[in-house]
Design a protein around this motif. Structure first.
Motif, PDB file in Angstrom:
ATOM      1  N   UNK A 105      32.399  54.988  64.189  1.00 57.15           N
ATOM      2  CA  UNK A 105      33.568  54.313  64.324  1.00 57.15           C
ATOM      3  C   UNK A 105      33.722  53.162  66.652  1.00 57.15           C
ATOM      4  N   UNK A 106      32.871  53.862  67.450  1.00 56.56           N
ATOM      5  CA  UNK A 106      33.170  53.060  68.307  1.00 56.56           C
ATOM      6  C   UNK A 106      31.978  51.321  68.077  1.00 56.56           C
ATOM      7  N   UNK A 107      31.262  51.506  67.414  1.00 62.46           N
ATOM      8  CA  UNK A 107      30.545  50.050  67.343  1.00 62.46           C
ATOM      9  C   UNK A 107      31.700  48.575  67.018  1.00 62.46           C
ATOM     10  N   UNK A 108      32.298  49.445  66.082  1.00 61.79           N
ATOM     11  CA  UNK A 108      33.072  49.280  64.759  1.00 61.79           C
ATOM     12  C   UNK A 108      34.582  48.757  65.739  1.00 61.79           C
ATOM     13  N   UNK A 109      35.151  49.505  66.497  1.00 60.95           N
ATOM     14  CA  UNK A 109      36.142  48.769  68.308  1.00 60.95           C
ATOM     15  C   UNK A 109      35.672  48.120  68.837  1.00 60.95           C
ATOM     16  N   UNK A 143      19.254  57.819  64.537  1.00 61.03           N
ATOM     17  CA  UNK A 143      20.764  57.593  64.326  1.00 61.03           C
ATOM     18  C   UNK A 143      21.090  56.897  65.073  1.00 61.03           C
ATOM     19  N   UNK A 144      21.298  56.789  66.587  1.00 60.60           N
ATOM     20  CA  UNK A 144      22.367  55.604  66.712  1.00 60.60           C
ATOM     21  C   UNK A 144      22.305  54.819  66.350  1.00 60.60           C
ATOM     22  N   UNK A 145      20.751  53.821  66.110  1.00 63.80           N
ATOM     23  CA  UNK A 145      21.599  52.892  65.148  1.00 63.80           C
ATOM     24  C   UNK A 145      21.832  52.972  64.068  1.00 63.80           C
ATOM     25  N   UNK A 146      21.372  53.542  62.833  1.00 63.46           N
ATOM     26  CA  UNK A 146      22.690  54.289  61.474  1.00 63.46           C
ATOM     27  C   UNK A 146      23.402  53.809  62.305  1.00 63.46           C
ATOM     28  N   UNK A 147      24.331  54.825  62.744  1.00 65.70           N
ATOM     29  CA  UNK A 147      25.289  54.956  63.552  1.00 65.70           C
ATOM     30  C   UNK A 147      26.090  53.289  63.946  1.00 65.70           C
ATOM     31  N   UNK A 148      25.240  52.310  64.686  1.00 61.07           N
ATOM     32  CA  UNK A 148      25.407  51.714  65.386  1.00 61.07           C
ATOM     33  C   UNK A 148      25.711  50.087  64.723  1.00 61.07           C
ATOM     34  N   UNK A 149      24.765  50.296  63.453  1.00 64.33           N
ATOM     35  CA  UNK A 149      24.695  49.366  62.491  1.00 64.33           C
ATOM     36  C   UNK A 149      25.958  49.388  61.528  1.00 64.33           C
ATOM     37  N   UNK A 150      26.089  50.722  60.987  1.00 63.37           N
ATOM     38  CA  UNK A 150      26.621  50.526  60.130  1.00 63.37           C
ATOM     39  C   UNK A 150      28.097  50.064  60.847  1.00 63.37           C
ATOM     40  N   UNK A 151      28.637  50.848  62.474  1.00 64.06           N
ATOM     41  CA  UNK A 151      29.461  50.341  62.430  1.00 64.06           C
ATOM     42  C   UNK A 151      29.889  49.067  63.232  1.00 64.06           C
ATOM     43  N   UNK A 192      25.145  40.069  68.632  1.00 62.95           N
ATOM     44  CA  UNK A 192      23.343  40.381  69.836  1.00 62.95           C
ATOM     45  C   UNK A 192      24.210  41.831  70.884  1.00 62.95           C
ATOM     46  N   UNK A 193      25.131  41.730  71.776  1.00 64.17           N
ATOM     47  CA  UNK A 193      25.208  41.888  73.156  1.00 64.17           C
ATOM     48  C   UNK A 193      25.626  43.721  72.483  1.00 64.17           C
ATOM     49  N   UNK A 197      23.232  46.858  73.636  1.00 60.91           N
ATOM     50  CA  UNK A 197      24.849  48.152  74.286  1.00 60.91           C
ATOM     51  C   UNK A 197      24.082  49.655  73.293  1.00 60.91           C
ATOM     52  N   UNK A 198      23.924  49.971  72.243  1.00 58.55           N
ATOM     53  CA  UNK A 198      23.494  50.984  71.416  1.00 58.55           C
ATOM     54  C   UNK A 198      21.864  50.594  71.829  1.00 58.55           C
ATOM     55  N   UNK A 199      20.745  50.316  71.377  1.00 55.73           N
ATOM     56  CA  UNK A 199      19.818  50.228  71.832  1.00 55.73           C
ATOM     57  C   UNK A 199      19.238  51.327  73.160  1.00 55.73           C
ATOM     58  N   UNK A 200      20.033  50.043  74.149  1.00 53.75           N
ATOM     59  CA  UNK A 200      20.198  51.025  76.011  1.00 53.75           C
ATOM     60  C   UNK A 200      20.430  52.639  76.030  1.00 53.75           C
TER      61      UNK A 200
END
Length: 413
Positions: A39-43, A334-342, A383-384, A388-391
């Motif tokens: 949700x945060x990544x999508x936002x 876990x973070x990347x799956x959520x981030x890429x999905x977002x 890309x940004x 951010x998600x990776x870090x």
């Protein structure tokens, strides 16, 4: 050897990620973490894209009004046309036209009303070269009615003065004399001239509040700028070459003059918009960080659950680093799956808004210039957000993994 260890750690971590846990609470926390990051990544994607859309739309309005290049003195207000290398600039193959401009603030009265406006004196072909007739909303873009000079005024300024284009009332303009003033007669301290209003233009910018176009001969006479200009405007054939052309023109005119492109002419506006975008990014990135911290809890519980697996791996010769990387990769996955999905979700939302204009500004009867939220997706934003998600995932996964490493060292495992 190290590559093999990385592959092994990645394989085990993915098995842990998708396998059913003994304690359902671990699955629940992992899913909540993933959804929070999604949700945060999508936002982030949606909000940054809306800012892009706003910036492109507002920038388009200003850029339609501003010339491709504006050349002014670094120090001083006006300069002699004869001393300016206008002919050399016109000879550049990328240049379509070069225009002389005389512009300054003047006191303008109409009937019983008065406003401080900026007149812009240009030649009669200026409107054709710059497509200003497309901005006209009433009247004509004519500078002469017979032999009488005329004006085209911004819509907000025209509204304040209650301009009537079909009447014979004229604009009366006052400008301070540049010569010695007679203090005994204050009215003699101003040049006074008249203009017939023949048209009203609209740019949807603050230029509508103060700009008045008029013949350059009239402006020169009013301001006593005979043979002088306050700026030179340059129009290009192709805007894609503007950086190269700007350097060429700067080399021709020298350091005495400054050259500003469309964006430099509105530097404060674009800097403000970029600052607002940066602030929003920081706020949403912080929310993303808070959502990602749930991973610490889920990883901590997973480490406790997999203690027997850890002991087996160590007995089979796995190093402390390999065991640590298993749980590090688990948290990052876990973070990347959520981030890429977002990011995918955000892109879908932006595409729907771009195509169908679902989210409106105001109601059906709103008077907003923009009827819906404009959206413009940029690759750089994706890309940004990904970086951010990776870090953030690296940070939140590293803490429990480092705790595990110390535990292994203390227990000699």
């Amino acid at each position: 050897m190290k590559t093999a260890q990385h592959k092994t750690a990645l394989f085990i971590s993915l098995r842990y990620l998708f396998s059913k846990k003994k304690h359902n609470i671990i699955n629940v926390i992992s899913i909540v973490s993933m959804l929070g990051i999604m949700v945060s990544s999508a936002a982030l994607i949606v909000v940054l894209s809306v800012f892009n859309g706003m910036q492109d739309m507002i920038g388009g309005w200003f850029n339609a009004f501003n010339p491709d290049f504006e050349i002014t003195l670094v120090e001083g207000k006006s300069f002699e046309v004869d001393s300016f290398p206008k002919a050399k600039i016109e000879q550049l193959p990328e240049v379509a036209a070069v225009s002389e401009v005389v512009s300054d603030m003047v006191l303008t009265t109409y009937q019983e009303r008065q406003e401080l406006l900026r007149i812009k004196g240009v030649d009669t072909h200026y409107k054709d070269r710059n497509h200003y007739e497309d901005m006209l909303i009433d009247g004509t873009f004519d500078f002469y009615r017979g032999d009488q000079p005329c004006a085209v005024i911004g819509t907000v300024a025209a509204g304040k003065l209650l301009i009537q284009l079909n009447s014979y009332d004229r604009l009366k303009l006052y400008y301070p004399k540049r010569t010695k003033k007679n203090l005994a007669n204050p009215t003699d301290a101003f040049n006074t001239q008249y203009l017939y209003p023949t048209g009203v233009f609209s740019t949807n910018t603050n230029y509508d509040q103060e700009y008045v176009f008029c013949p350059i001969e009239f402006a020169r006479e009013l301001m006593m700028y005979e043979g002088q200009v306050t700026s030179i405007e340059v129009q290009l054939k192709n805007l894609s070459d503007y950086q190269k052309v700007q350097s060429k023109i700067q080399a021709i005119v020298g350091d005495k003059y400054k050259i500003q492109n469309k964006y430099q002419q509105e530097a404060s506006l674009f800097k403000t918009m970029q600052s607002e975008k940066l602030v929003i990014y920081v706020i949403l990135a912080f929310i993303l960080l808070v959502a990602a911290f749930n991973i610490i809890g889920s990883l901590g519980m997973l480490i406790l659950e997999k203690q027997s697996d850890t002991a087996i791996l160590r007995s089979m010769g796995a190093t402390q680093g390999l065991v640590q990387r298993v749980f590090l990769y688990e948290g990052m996955a876990t973070s990347l799956l959520g981030g890429l999905g977002g990011m995918v979700l955000g892109a879908i939302i932006c595409f729907i808004q771009q195509t169908f204009h679902i989210v409106k500004l105001g109601g059906a009867d709103s008077s907003y210039l923009i009827q819906y939220y404009p959206v413009q997706m940029h690759v750089l934003d994706f890309v940004i957000v990904l970086v951010t998600i990776l870090l953030i995932s690296l940070l939140t996964s590293f803490l429990p993994a480092q705790k595990l490493k110390k535990s292994l060292q203390n227990n000699n495992l």
